[in-house]
Design a protein around this motif. Structure first.
Motif, short mmCIF file in Angstrom:
data_model
loop_
_atom_site.label_atom_id
_atom_site.label_comp_id
_atom_site.label_asym_id
_atom_site.label_seq_id
_atom_site.Cartn_x
_atom_site.Cartn_y
_atom_site.Cartn_z
N GLU A 22 0.83 -1.20 0.00
CA GLU A 22 0.00 0.00 0.00
C GLU A 22 0.86 1.26 0.00
O GLU A 22 0.53 2.25 -0.66
N LEU A 23 1.98 1.21 0.72
CA LEU A 23 2.89 2.35 0.72
C LEU A 23 3.54 2.53 -0.65
O LEU A 23 3.76 3.67 -1.10
N GLU A 24 3.84 1.42 -1.32
CA GLU A 24 4.38 1.52 -2.68
C GLU A 24 3.36 2.17 -3.61
O GLU A 24 3.72 2.99 -4.47
N SER A 146 -5.58 5.16 7.64
CA SER A 146 -4.86 4.42 6.62
C SER A 146 -3.42 4.92 6.50
O SER A 146 -3.07 5.98 7.04
N PRO A 147 -2.56 4.17 5.78
CA PRO A 147 -1.19 4.67 5.54
C PRO A 147 -1.17 6.05 4.90
O PRO A 147 -0.31 6.87 5.22
N ALA A 148 -2.12 6.31 4.00
CA ALA A 148 -2.17 7.64 3.37
C ALA A 148 -2.43 8.72 4.41
O ALA A 148 -1.84 9.81 4.36
N GLN A 149 -3.30 8.43 5.37
CA GLN A 149 -3.60 9.41 6.41
C GLN A 149 -2.41 9.59 7.36
O GLN A 149 -2.15 10.70 7.83
N VAL A 150 -1.70 8.50 7.62
CA VAL A 150 -0.51 8.60 8.48
C VAL A 150 0.55 9.46 7.79
O VAL A 150 1.18 10.33 8.42
N LEU A 151 0.76 9.24 6.49
CA LEU A 151 1.74 10.04 5.75
C LEU A 151 1.33 11.51 5.70
O LEU A 151 2.18 12.40 5.81
N ALA A 152 0.04 11.76 5.52
CA ALA A 152 -0.44 13.15 5.50
C ALA A 152 -0.21 13.82 6.85
O ALA A 152 0.22 14.98 6.92
N ARG A 153 -0.49 13.08 7.93
CA ARG A 153 -0.25 13.63 9.26
C ARG A 153 1.24 13.88 9.47
O ARG A 153 1.63 14.87 10.11
N HIS A 154 2.07 13.00 8.93
CA HIS A 154 3.52 13.19 9.08
C HIS A 154 3.99 14.42 8.32
O HIS A 154 4.85 15.17 8.83
#
Length: 273
Positions: A22-24, A146-154
């Motif tokens: 999913e990260l890819e 989701s991973p997308a939300q974690v990346l956005a928060r980061h």
């Protein structure tokens, strides 16, 4: 002390490969894996402090590779792991002044504690446990979704840290950089835990001194029953060890700073290097 070491991309041996995929899909690139190397100590004797099912988990998952993916510009690394049966995701960015910015996917379960620490669990919560290594020069936040939300928060987290510290994110050059950051963070976590133990040590010393004072007063000055206070003082200091250690997790001022913000020569990366 255990240390992280970089290994090639070993997704077939890792937990939760679907999270890495999913990260890819989100544009991150596989960079390799990290393995927590226990050196020659394969017995994991320290795990004896835990319940048997947790000991079994530690043994079964010792030195299992954790996939690392990075953004194309190299400023963000994502570490995929397992948290007692659930997916774990930790995202990191190093800033030019040596500060470390971390965003963690909320753990699916509360972490297991050593048996002797169980009575202190009610004094803390999941958020505190996940951020207890946050200190000057090391910012940690918890994200949901989701991973997308974690990346956005980061991304928001990094932007906040850049503005606050008047600095910029530094791109990683290789898995060696990822390994060095992981080991610096791991060593810092041990320093934070040691600071809490030192606080408990101070409590024991104070309790011992008060007990000795009670004995001396009762023996030399009187009345004799003052000696009896020595026993409850020592007992109280022993009983308070666990609550004090747990409550100290909330005291950021007791935590040592992340070393790369105070030891400039220890930094591994510089902008444009």
């Amino acid at each position: 002390m255990p240390e992280y070491r970089a290994t090639p991309w070993l997704i077939e041996y890792a937990h939760h490969p679907e999270l890495a995929s999913e990260l890819e899909d989100l544009g991150l690139v596989p960079a390799g894996c990290l393995v927590l190397d226990n050196g020659h100590d394969l017995s994991l004797e320290w795990s004896a402090a835990y319940e048997q099912d947790i000991q079994r988990y530690f043994l079964e998952n010792a030195e299992r590779p954790e996939p690392i993916l990075v953004t194309p510009d190299g400023t963000v690394s994502a570490e995929v792991g397992d948290w007692y049966g659930g997916a774990s995701l930790r995202v990191r960015t190093l800033l030019a002044d040596g500060a470390l910015v971390e965003t963690k996917l909320r753990w699916p379960v509360f972490p297991p504690w050593p048996k002797r620490m169980q009575r202190g669990r009610r004094l803390t919560d999941l958020e505190t446990e996940m951020t207890r290594h946050c200190a000057r020069g090391r910012s940690i936040v918890v994200a949901d979704g989701s991973p997308a939300q974690v990346l956005a928060r980061h991304r928001d987290h990094v932007s906040e840290a850049e503005r606050e510290r008047t600095t910029v994110a530094v791109p990683l050059r290789s898995m060696d950089d990822v390994e060095n950051i992981a080991n610096a963070a791991f060593a810092h976590a041990q320093q934070v835990e040691t600071a809490g133990l030192l606080l408990v040590g101070v409590l024991h010393v104070v309790g011992g001194l008060l007990a000795v004072a009670a004995l001396l007063l009762g023996w030399l000055v009187g009345p004799w029953w003052l000696c009896l206070f020595a026993v409850p003082v020592v007992a109280l200091a022993w009983w308070a060890s666990v609550p004090v250690l747990v409550i100290a997790r909330r005291w950021k001022r007791w935590r040592p700073p992340f070393p790369w913000v105070v030891q400039r020569r220890s930094r591994i990366l510089t902008p444009g290097a």
